[in-house]
Design a protein around this motif. Structure first.
Motif, PDB file in Angstrom:
ATOM      1  N   GLN A 474       0.842  -1.192   0.000  1.00  0.00           N
ATOM      2  CA  GLN A 474       0.000   0.000   0.000  1.00  0.00           C
ATOM      3  C   GLN A 474       0.887   1.254   0.000  1.00  0.00           C
ATOM      4  N   PHE A 475       0.470   2.267  -0.738  1.00  0.00           N
ATOM      5  CA  PHE A 475       1.219   3.525  -0.723  1.00  0.00           C
ATOM      6  C   PHE A 475       0.259   4.712  -0.746  1.00  0.00           C
ATOM      7  N   SER A 476       0.802   5.859  -0.323  1.00  0.00           N
ATOM      8  CA  SER A 476       0.019   7.095  -0.319  1.00  0.00           C
ATOM      9  C   SER A 476       0.973   8.269  -0.465  1.00  0.00           C
ATOM     10  N   GLU A 478       1.021  12.520  -0.563  1.00  0.00           N
ATOM     11  CA  GLU A 478       0.283  13.772  -0.356  1.00  0.00           C
ATOM     12  C   GLU A 478       0.974  14.893  -1.110  1.00  0.00           C
ATOM     13  N   VAL A 501      -3.426   2.729  -9.045  1.00  0.00           N
ATOM     14  CA  VAL A 501      -3.356   4.053  -8.438  1.00  0.00           C
ATOM     15  C   VAL A 501      -4.678   4.791  -8.625  1.00  0.00           C
ATOM     16  N   SER A 502      -5.030   5.613  -7.637  1.00  0.00           N
ATOM     17  CA  SER A 502      -6.252   6.421  -7.726  1.00  0.00           C
ATOM     18  C   SER A 502      -6.034   7.745  -7.005  1.00  0.00           C
ATOM     19  N   TYR A 503      -6.768   8.769  -7.407  1.00  0.00           N
ATOM     20  CA  TYR A 503      -6.720  10.054  -6.721  1.00  0.00           C
ATOM     21  C   TYR A 503      -8.127  10.629  -6.725  1.00  0.00           C
ATOM     22  N   LYS A 504      -8.439  11.278  -5.656  1.00  0.00           N
ATOM     23  CA  LYS A 504      -9.816  11.757  -5.442  1.00  0.00           C
ATOM     24  C   LYS A 504     -10.059  13.074  -6.159  1.00  0.00           C
ATOM     25  N   LYS A 515      -4.436  13.888  -2.117  1.00  0.00           N
ATOM     26  CA  LYS A 515      -3.731  12.641  -1.856  1.00  0.00           C
ATOM     27  C   LYS A 515      -3.916  11.677  -3.029  1.00  0.00           C
ATOM     28  N   MET A 516      -2.839  10.973  -3.364  1.00  0.00           N
ATOM     29  CA  MET A 516      -2.876   9.909  -4.354  1.00  0.00           C
ATOM     30  C   MET A 516      -2.542   8.604  -3.636  1.00  0.00           C
ATOM     31  N   GLU A 517      -3.363   7.584  -3.843  1.00  0.00           N
ATOM     32  CA  GLU A 517      -3.199   6.333  -3.128  1.00  0.00           C
ATOM     33  C   GLU A 517      -3.186   5.165  -4.100  1.00  0.00           C
TER      34      GLU A 517
END
Length: 542
Positions: A474-476, A478, A501-504, A515-517
């Motif tokens: 898992q990664f995140s 900011e 990967v996803s970003y809101k 944040k990109m997670e």
């Protein structure tokens, strides 16, 4: 002109012959007259004076009892032969080479006379206007050693004294060296390297007047021989590439230069400031560069150690090519880049420079991240100190800013050794040397006095350490928009399908964070891995 050994029942005399080049082939002419090639002595090692009026050669009763002789040139005849005053009262004086230095004729030669540093040394004497030679002088302790130095040749075009030595570090036997300088003040000799030098004897090096061709004698394998493959010396020709006039690529602005980035700068292992965990250094990159270049002989020696002759030559050439076409080129690129950078700053342009640092995988990851930080710091010191600190006001005001990415060894080639007991491959190999670098990757020319979006990450690297094939990582990340208009994320590019990967927030307001997670599936990956995610935005950096 050269010497020739005629073998018959193990009794022979050395004679001097001439050869002419015609249609790219050498044709041996007849031997010189009996006035030179008498039947009772060895005669060899000949040259003409720079004005062509005198002919110098060596005459030996035995190979350990030689004198330098002079003959006057009268048309096609050589007359009035006499011994020179430079000859020693005991021992041998041989291998004359006449040249012009500072408008004066100088005769170099080899001799084992008293007053030297050991065995055969290189000596010289100036010829005075009255035809007499001055007091003989030694070429100095940097050139001469406790072992043999022979066959001197001085090239007035490049200012180097060329000679052969058994003592200075080489490949075996006699190697050919060159030393820059003036009479009595020659520098530390440099080995001419393969293919000029081999593990056999290489000597009598000379350069043609056009400087694109040289000659040497060697008993290397491939020579003609009487008893064994390395018994005898042959004359070899060395051809150097002539410079080719090419149309220069005109670079007028930093924006032009940006197309040819990165500028890549290389470092020795664990440098600068070895065995520390500092992230900065007080050293200027040029200081580390000059120290690095002094280690070239060590790299060649260590990387070729234990190899066959052919493979050792390839290893030495590989190291030489790396330092010439990568390390030295990097400094030249940096010099050009720095000058063009200053031109842009003088225009009032706000510039953001992205610099990445790398290391070979010899130390632990956290140590290497700090090491690459020191390497980036040495570049910043170079800019701070350049041209009487001309960049300092631009850096202090923020007009020139930096994005520093110390990768450590995350991107190191998986085939680069990380075995501390295998320094040949983990330190001195070309593969390892290629990893120890920093790169000026890009420059941003956006003017921040206008509207702009700017993306800044709290961190750009995650080290997951050792993982299992069954793990999901898992990664995140900011990030913040530090500009004054909306930041838009246009697309995301992944280096591997193993990354999800996803970003809101596709749009981030000024002074806002997002944040990109995501996660990485490890099961398809093997060995040391480095994966990247690229964001394409309307902001800076591009």
């Amino acid at each position: 002109m050269g010497g020739d050994q005629q073998v018959k029942d193990e009794v022979y005399k050395v004679k001097v012959y001439t050869a002419n080049e015609k249609d790219s082939a050498w044709k041996k002419e007849d031997e010189l007259a009996r006035s030179i090639n008498n039947l009772t002595q060895h005669n060899a090692n000949s040259c003409f004076s720079p004005d062509g009026k005198r002919f110098y050669f060596t005459r030996c009763e035995t190979f350990n009892n030689c004198r330098i002789m002079q003959a006057e040139v009268n048309g096609t005849k050589l007359t009035n032969i006499k011994a020179l005053s430079v000859n020693a009262t005991s021992g041998t004086t041989t291998q004359p080479m006449a040249t012009v230095i500072d408008g004066k004729e100088v005769l170099f030669f080899a001799s084992d006379r008293n007053g030297g540093y050991g065995k055969m040394d290189i000596w010289y004497s100036e010829r005075k206007s009255n035809g007499k030679f001055s007091k003989v002088k030694n070429a100095g302790k940097l050139v001469n050693s406790i072992d043999n130095e022979i066959t001197p040749f001085f090239n007035p075009k490049d200012g180097y004294l060329y000679f052969s030595s058994e003592w200075h570090y080489g490949l075996g036997g006699f190697d050919i060296f060159k030393a820059k300088g003036a009479l009595g003040r020659f520098s530390k000799p440099e080995n001419l390297q393969p293919p000029i030098n081999t593990q056999w004897n290489d000597f009598y090096y000379t350069l043609d007047t056009n400087a694109y061709r040289g000659y040497l004698a060697s008993n290397r394998k491939g020579s003609m021989y009487y008893k064994s493959p390395t018994c005898c010396n042959d004359i070899y020709q060395v051809d150097f590439p002539k410079p080719v006039d090419v149309e220069e690529i005109e670079i007028l602005t930093l924006e032009d230069l940006n197309k040819y980035l990165p500028v890549t700068l290389y470092f020795h292992n664990d440098c600068p400031n070895p065995r520390t965990r500092d992230t900065t250094t007080k050293l200027n990159y040029l200081t580390t560069y000059h120290d690095y270049m002094k280690l070239v002989p060590d790299y060649q020696k260590e990387y070729s150690k234990g190899l066959t002759e052919e493979k050792a030559v390839e290893a030495v050439l590989d190291i030489d090519d790396f330092f010439t076409n990568r390390v030295e080129k990097g400094v030249k690129d940096l010099d050009l880049f720095t000058k063009l950078l200053l031109l842009e700053l003088e225009k009032g342009t706000n510039i953001e420079m992205k610099v990445r640092g790398f290391a070979s995988p010899l130390a632990k990851t956290d140590y290497n991240v700090k090491l690459t930080g020191r390497r980036i710091s040495s570049l910043m010191n170079y800019l701070n100190e350049f041209d009487n600190e001309i960049f300092k006001p631009y850096i202090a005001s923020g007009q020139l800013s930096f994005i520093k990415i110390p990768f450590g060894e995350y991107t190191a080639d998986k085939f680069t050794s990380d075995n501390v007991n295998d320094q040949k491959n983990s330190v001195y190999s070309r593969a390892a040397a290629r990893e120890r670098k920093i790169e000026i990757v890009s420059v941003n020319l956006a003017d921040k006095s206008e509207d702009y979006a700017e993306i800044n990450f709290a961190k750009e690297i995650i080290d997951f350490g050792k993982v299992k094939p069954s793990d999901t990582l898992q990664f995140s990340f900011e990030y913040e928009n530090t500009g004054n208009i909306d930041l838009s994320i246009d697309s995301v590019e992944k280096s591997c399908n193993c990354i999800n990967v996803s970003y809101k927030d596709a749009v981030v307001k000024p002074n806002s964070k997002a944040k990109m997670e995501g996660f990485i599936t490890v099961s398809t990956l093997k060995g040391l891995q480095h994966q990247t995610i690229l964001l394409y935005t309307n902001g800076i950096p591009d």
